[in-house]
Motif scaffolding. Sequence first.
Motif, short mmCIF file in Angstrom:
data_model
loop_
_atom_site.label_atom_id
_atom_site.label_comp_id
_atom_site.label_asym_id
_atom_site.label_seq_id
_atom_site.Cartn_x
_atom_site.Cartn_y
_atom_site.Cartn_z
N ALA A 25 -8.92 5.37 -16.98
CA ALA A 25 -9.03 6.42 -18.00
C ALA A 25 -10.20 7.34 -17.71
N GLU A 26 -11.32 6.80 -17.28
CA GLU A 26 -12.48 7.63 -16.95
C GLU A 26 -12.20 8.50 -15.73
N ARG A 27 -11.60 7.93 -14.70
CA ARG A 27 -11.31 8.69 -13.48
C ARG A 27 -10.37 9.86 -13.76
N LEU A 28 -9.39 9.64 -14.64
CA LEU A 28 -8.38 10.67 -14.90
C LEU A 28 -8.65 11.49 -16.16
N ALA A 29 -9.75 11.18 -16.86
CA ALA A 29 -10.02 11.83 -18.15
C ALA A 29 -8.77 11.77 -19.02
N LEU B 150 1.53 11.18 -6.87
CA LEU B 150 2.12 11.74 -8.08
C LEU B 150 1.07 11.97 -9.16
N ILE B 151 0.17 11.01 -9.32
CA ILE B 151 -0.87 11.13 -10.36
C ILE B 151 -1.85 12.23 -9.99
N ASN B 152 -2.22 12.32 -8.72
CA ASN B 152 -3.18 13.35 -8.28
C ASN B 152 -2.63 14.76 -8.46
N ALA B 153 -1.31 14.90 -8.47
CA ALA B 153 -0.70 16.23 -8.63
C ALA B 153 -0.67 16.69 -10.09
N ALA B 154 -1.01 15.79 -11.02
CA ALA B 154 -0.97 16.12 -12.45
C ALA B 154 -2.33 16.59 -12.93
N ASP C 79 0.80 -1.23 0.00
CA ASP C 79 0.00 0.00 0.00
C ASP C 79 0.84 1.29 0.00
N PRO C 80 1.93 1.38 0.78
CA PRO C 80 2.70 2.64 0.74
C PRO C 80 3.22 2.98 -0.66
N GLU C 81 3.63 1.96 -1.42
CA GLU C 81 4.08 2.22 -2.79
C GLU C 81 2.92 2.71 -3.66
N VAL C 82 1.76 2.11 -3.47
CA VAL C 82 0.59 2.52 -4.26
C VAL C 82 0.19 3.94 -3.90
N TRP C 83 0.22 4.27 -2.61
CA TRP C 83 -0.11 5.64 -2.18
C TRP C 83 0.85 6.65 -2.80
N ALA C 84 2.13 6.33 -2.82
CA ALA C 84 3.12 7.25 -3.39
C ALA C 84 2.84 7.51 -4.86
N ALA C 85 2.48 6.46 -5.59
CA ALA C 85 2.13 6.63 -7.01
C ALA C 85 0.87 7.46 -7.16
N ALA C 86 -0.11 7.23 -6.29
CA ALA C 86 -1.38 7.98 -6.36
C ALA C 86 -1.14 9.47 -6.14
N ARG D 12 -6.77 -2.00 -8.97
CA ARG D 12 -7.87 -2.11 -8.01
C ARG D 12 -7.48 -1.48 -6.66
N ALA D 13 -6.21 -1.54 -6.32
CA ALA D 13 -5.74 -0.87 -5.11
C ALA D 13 -5.55 0.62 -5.32
N LEU D 14 -5.16 1.01 -6.52
CA LEU D 14 -4.84 2.41 -6.82
C LEU D 14 -6.08 3.28 -7.01
N LEU D 15 -7.09 2.75 -7.70
CA LEU D 15 -8.24 3.57 -8.09
C LEU D 15 -8.91 4.31 -6.92
N PRO D 16 -9.15 3.69 -5.77
CA PRO D 16 -9.79 4.43 -4.68
C PRO D 16 -8.95 5.58 -4.14
N MET D 17 -7.67 5.59 -4.43
CA MET D 17 -6.78 6.64 -3.93
C MET D 17 -6.69 7.83 -4.87
N LEU D 18 -7.29 7.73 -6.05
CA LEU D 18 -7.15 8.78 -7.07
C LEU D 18 -8.31 9.75 -7.04
N ASP D 19 -7.97 11.02 -7.26
CA ASP D 19 -9.00 12.05 -7.40
C ASP D 19 -9.65 11.94 -8.77
N THR D 20 -10.90 12.29 -8.87
CA THR D 20 -11.59 12.34 -10.15
C THR D 20 -11.26 13.64 -10.86
N VAL D 21 -10.81 13.54 -12.10
CA VAL D 21 -10.49 14.72 -12.90
C VAL D 21 -11.74 15.14 -13.66
#
Length: 575
Positions: free
Chosen positions: A222-226, A196-200, A187-194, A316-325
Amino acid sequence: MARTVARVIIDALQELGVRQVFGVVGDALNPLTDAIRTSEGIDWIGCRHEEAAAFAASAQSQLSGTLGVCMGTVGPGAVHLLNGLYDAAKSRTPVLAITGQVPVSELGGDYFQEVDNDLLFRDVAVHRATVTDPGQVPRQLEAAVRTAFAEGGVAVLTVPADVGPLEVPGDRPLSFPRSRPVVRPDDPEVWAAAELINAASRVTLLVGQGARASRTEVLALAERLAAPMVLTLKAKEGFEGDNPYQVGQTGLIGNPAAAHALDSCDALVMLGTDFPYRDWYPRGCTVVQIDVRAAHLGRRTPVDAGLAGDVGATLRALLPMLDTVHERDHLEDARGRFAQWQADQARLADPGHDDRPAGRLRAALDNPGDDVRPEALAAAVDAIADADAVFTSDTGMATVWLSRFVTMRGNRRLIGSYNLGSMANAMPQALGAQLWAPDRQVVAFCGDGGLSMLLGDLLTVRIHRLPVKLIVFDNRRLGMVTLEQEQNGLPEFGTELDNPDFAAVATALGITGIRVTEAAGLHEGVRAAFATPGPVLLDVLTNPQEVAVPARPTLRQGWDFGVAKAKELLNGRRD
């Protein structure tokens, strides 16, 4: 009654679900082929060249996810397997190659036809073993199959001529556990990636074959991040059809919309891809890569977060950590550019293109013989082929036209030599595919140069009455090599092919041959080829001057191309 070495091997292949074994018979293989002859449910498919046998076995493995099997006898027979086995190795698909060898008592004595198989296959195989005692067979065969599945590669089992007929002492059932664990990062690795993606704000996905089993999760990302989705060639299957985010391929066979989607992003997420072309990666952006093979992480472009794990489980672990764009400009811009490029390509594929004023001028310069446009041929096949057709393509321009004009909609499948880049793969891969799926349509996009290399195995197609449709892009050139020469300012040299009438050759071999020599006959020829039962070779004379413009053409490429054409004109190499 004790079983022989040959019987143990063939019984094990049947247990593994192997239905065909491809190869060329020979003395060292005789005990094995005789065991096949006396078995139900497994067939020997005799080929005219061992390379074709290896390509066919690799095709079956890639399509089924199970073990493909080929055989080559002692010495030259084993050597001939190599190119097809390299294709399997580069495609990371499990293939077992069973090779003959001189008698054990003659090993190491430079005997007739003796080749050191351990040395020969060292680079291509993840496992190599020679059976020198019958008691070794159960353990060595289990190890070969397990390693081929575990590492996704080629295993070679060498059986000397005098070992195959011997009885196996202490015969026992063989065990072949083939399941693979599903792993994901902590999970810590997945959170770190999330983070980075949320900052873009402009995320682009680069999706490869390793994500094909995770279509649902990838589309949700793709839908979550447009995010526009750039596909590798191997990801056409699984992601091209019914996908409102995909923008096609990048690279030399790609399109400008995909290249722009990469160049304009501030974060790139790579999913199950080892796309090798470094020049086509964006620079100055955040990169997150997910791949089941940790060795792939960061080897093509530097990554800010590398996640080693199954793409689906990791997403599946990453998606709940991502903001919707909510801002979709990046996606809509990429899709708009892609739609415009597709419209432009459709005009090139229109059979009436050369009848328009601009088309007539270009045709007068580049196609005075009224050869068929290769774009039109590929589009015509795409329109008529079944929604669950299996496509193969030769390396070179045939793959370019398939990439741009054939859509992997429905349940279509696609294989080719897309990692090794070998010529001559399309027809033997189609042979293996048709035997794997006898009720499905199989279509091979053959280059004239590639088909010529293994032309003898048209007889294998005929003998087994395999209803493959062989579409020959007959431009009388090694077209990709010509393009490579010309874009570097070199005049065409050594690439022209003095071809026979391939349709007449097919007819002489007992296969239906149809030839199209001008644009007006294209659609009638394609319809006839697909309406005719059994194997058909459709030989279409295509325009050798047709050029596939890369996704991001440069001024230097254009200048060098012009210089090459001027040299060709001055050298008298053009009418």
